[in-house]
Write a protein that holds these residues in place. Structure first.
Motif, mmCIF file in Angstrom:
data_model
loop_
_atom_site.group_PDB
_atom_site.id
_atom_site.type_symbol
_atom_site.label_atom_id
_atom_site.label_comp_id
_atom_site.label_asym_id
_atom_site.label_seq_id
_atom_site.Cartn_x
_atom_site.Cartn_y
_atom_site.Cartn_z
ATOM 1 N N UNK A 78 -33.281 -87.885 -3.472
ATOM 2 C CA UNK A 78 -32.886 -86.602 -2.874
ATOM 3 C C UNK A 78 -31.381 -86.583 -2.628
ATOM 4 N N UNK A 79 -30.784 -85.410 -2.757
ATOM 5 C CA UNK A 79 -29.447 -85.178 -2.219
ATOM 6 C C UNK A 79 -29.415 -83.737 -1.728
ATOM 7 N N UNK A 80 -29.116 -83.576 -0.457
ATOM 8 C CA UNK A 80 -29.026 -82.241 0.115
ATOM 9 C C UNK A 80 -27.568 -81.966 0.448
ATOM 10 N N UNK A 81 -26.983 -80.947 -0.220
ATOM 11 C CA UNK A 81 -25.591 -80.570 0.030
ATOM 12 C C UNK A 81 -25.646 -79.388 0.980
ATOM 13 N N UNK A 82 -25.495 -79.689 2.272
ATOM 14 C CA UNK A 82 -25.843 -78.697 3.276
ATOM 15 C C UNK A 82 -24.758 -77.665 3.528
ATOM 16 N N UNK A 83 -23.551 -78.125 3.789
ATOM 17 C CA UNK A 83 -22.507 -77.158 4.179
ATOM 18 C C UNK A 83 -21.137 -77.719 3.823
ATOM 19 N N UNK A 84 -20.372 -76.950 3.032
ATOM 20 C CA UNK A 84 -19.046 -77.434 2.621
ATOM 21 C C UNK A 84 -17.933 -76.554 3.194
ATOM 22 N N UNK A 90 -20.369 -84.786 2.889
ATOM 23 C CA UNK A 90 -20.239 -86.206 3.220
ATOM 24 C C UNK A 90 -21.431 -86.601 4.062
ATOM 25 N N UNK A 91 -22.067 -87.709 3.731
ATOM 26 C CA UNK A 91 -23.218 -88.186 4.486
ATOM 27 C C UNK A 91 -23.909 -89.276 3.701
ATOM 28 N N UNK A 92 -24.671 -90.113 4.394
ATOM 29 C CA UNK A 92 -25.200 -91.330 3.788
ATOM 30 C C UNK A 92 -26.405 -91.135 2.883
ATOM 31 N N UNK A 103 -36.853 -85.158 6.284
ATOM 32 C CA UNK A 103 -35.990 -86.132 6.977
ATOM 33 C C UNK A 103 -34.559 -86.019 6.462
ATOM 34 N N UNK A 104 -34.403 -85.869 5.147
ATOM 35 C CA UNK A 104 -33.046 -85.746 4.596
ATOM 36 C C UNK A 104 -32.396 -84.447 5.086
ATOM 37 N N UNK A 127 -28.630 -87.866 1.646
ATOM 38 C CA UNK A 127 -29.513 -88.127 0.508
ATOM 39 C C UNK A 127 -30.289 -89.400 0.711
ATOM 40 N N UNK A 128 -30.995 -89.809 -0.335
ATOM 41 C CA UNK A 128 -31.737 -91.056 -0.228
ATOM 42 C C UNK A 128 -32.945 -91.072 -1.120
#
Ligand code: NDP
Length: 444
Positions: A78-84, A90-92, A103-104, A127-128
């Motif tokens: 998963x990779x969630x690109x929430x807000x730019x 940026x996030x782990x 959870x992501x 992500x993860x």
């Protein structure tokens, strides 16, 4: 119905089976009520909250890899690109069997405000995968990381999205992922943080989250005329955050008497031996049952229990929802002064409210553990200028950032009539900057 309630209801309805995401949205929006109510007409017209709770984009992908027996395994990435709004995502990256989209999303949502609080130009993402690195050989971990990055590399880049470590993703995993990114994309750039020192990593990044947690706790205590000197501290977790939180607490004169992992916990009346902890967890990758071999006076217990030990300060540093209402009652009965979250959302909402009602100073994770991502942003800066700063330089910037975060959230809480409520203060302080940037950039 108020705008906040409407949006919470919509999030629950449109994102079924994502309880952690609901919990994070509720916690943030509840505490923003005072600001939202004051701007309700404009925010509603702009659908500001709907845009805030919907990720800009999210990816879910297959991660096939071959284990040591020649068997093909399949995990989900998963990779969630929430807000730019204020910078590149940026996030782990979390590698743990419990990982799912909800959870992501909870972690990515929280990350928006945390990153804003650091004062640095970084947006929110996370992500993860449900892959479990525990018990896998190095080759299996490499096979997974290479397959994971083969897909992920299409969506990230030094100026678009810069992932980092999290639970299960340490220096080894970041190294394998970086190597694969470079191989496929053909560029050596700061696309990941938490890198090894020989290939663009930053000094003090490993220590940053744990150290930052103690810097902000110390600043909060200072504002009350207290200090860490002579205090007894209970810590949960035995990973990256917990280890360096314990080390810094000891350097600042406190005695840390517990740590834990996913199977049990340790009570060491003489203070946790950080060198032993590092050897067990970082070198041997073993269980905490081994700790007694290094410290015969210590006790090992199966299951949960660190919050039953009498202490002045509690630092949950393992995972979400690990400190519930019964734990909060025990901590209060034992006279705890402060709780500061090293992990993300380790305290349930009910427990948080109970602690606050009983006069415990409570620092939420998005402020208290922001030292990790702040130092990741410093790693990005060093990569951009192709320079490496000294440990002291990074550490002193980290201290400055954590002290600033405390005063920003303290001031925001006071400004809106919630003095001493650092949950409200952190959410408002983080939110104001993001909203300002979103408004300036139009409806996107
Ligand atoms: P690590 O994987 O290094 O350590 C996690 C620790 O928590 C381990 O001791 C692990 O036990 C324990 N743990 C994990 N999941 C569970 C569970 N479900 N139940 C009980 N114990 C559990 O992770 P980090 O130290 O990096 O992260 C800890 C927390 O801090 C997470 O919430 C993370 O999101 C947050 N965080 C981390 C940052 C960082 O820079 N690393 C930055 C900001 C927040 P075991 O040893 O048995 O696996």
């Amino acid at each position: 119905m108020s705008y906040v309630d409407e949006v919470i209801e919509r999030v629950v309805r449109e994102n079924p089976n994502e309880p952690e995401f609901h919990q994070a949205v509720k916690e943030v929006l509840e505490s923003l009520r005072v600001v939202v109510d004051a701007n309700e007409e404009k925010f509603r017209k702009d659908a500001l909250l709907e845009r805030l709770v919907n990720p800009e984009r999210q990816f879910k992908f297959r991660v096939p890899w071959v284990d040591d027996k020649g068997q093909v395994q399949v995990n989900t990435g998963y990779r969630v690109q929430f807000n730019s709004a204020i910078g590149p995502y940026k996030g782990g990256l979390r590698l743990h069997p419990s990982v799912n989209l909800g959870i992501i999303k909870f972690l990515g949502f929280e990350q928006i405000f945390k990153n804003s609080l650091t004062g640095l130009p970084i947006g929110g993402g996370k992500g993860g995968s449900d892959f479990d690195p525990k018990g896998k050989s190095d080759r299996e971990v490499m096979a997974f990381c290479q397959s994971f990055m083969t897909e992920l590399c299409k969506y990230i880049g030094a100026d678009t999205d810069v992932p980092a470590g999290d639970i299960g993703t340490g220096a080894r995993e970041i190294g394998y992922m970086f190597g694969q990114y470079k191989r496929i994309r053909g560029v050596f750039e700061g696309v990941l943080t938490g890198k090894g020192l020989t290939y663009g990593g930053s000094l003090a990044r490993t220590e940053a989250t744990g150290y930052g947690l103690l810097y902000i706790t110390q600043e909060m205590l200072k504002s009350k005329g207290m200090s860490l000197e002579g205090k007894t501290v209970v810590v949960s977790g035995a990973g990256n955050v917990a280890t360096y939180a314990i080390q810094k607490a000891q350097q600042l004169g406190a005695k840390v008497v517990t740590c834990s992992d996913s199977t049990g916990w340790v009570y060491d009346p003489d203070g946790i031996d950080v060198a032993a902890l590092k050897e067990i967890k970082e070198v041997k990758r073993a269980r905490l049952t081994e700790y007694k071999n290094y410290r015969p006076n210590s006790e090992y217990h199966e299951g949960k229990g660190v919050w039953t030990v009498k202490a002045d300060i509690a630092l949950p540093c393992a995972t979400q929802n690990e400190l519930g209402i019964e734990d909060a009652k025990t901590l209060v009965a034992n006279g705890v002064i402060a709780v500061a979250e090293g992990a993300n959302m380790p305290t349930t909402m009910e427990a948080t409210e109970y602690l606050q009602k009983n006069g415990v100073f409570f620092l939420p994770g998005k402020a208290a553990n922001a030292g990790g991502v702040a130092t990741s942003a410093l790693e990005m800066s060093q990569n951009s200028e192709r320079l490496s700063w000294t440990f002291e330089e990074v550490d002193s910037k980290l201290q400055g950032i954590m002290v600033n975060i405390f005063h920003n959230l303290d001031d925001a809480a006071k400004k809106y009539g919630f003095e001493g409520n650092y949950v409200v203060g952190a959410n408002i302080a983080g939110f104001e900057k993001v909203v300002d940037a979103m408004n300036a950039q139009g409806i996107v």
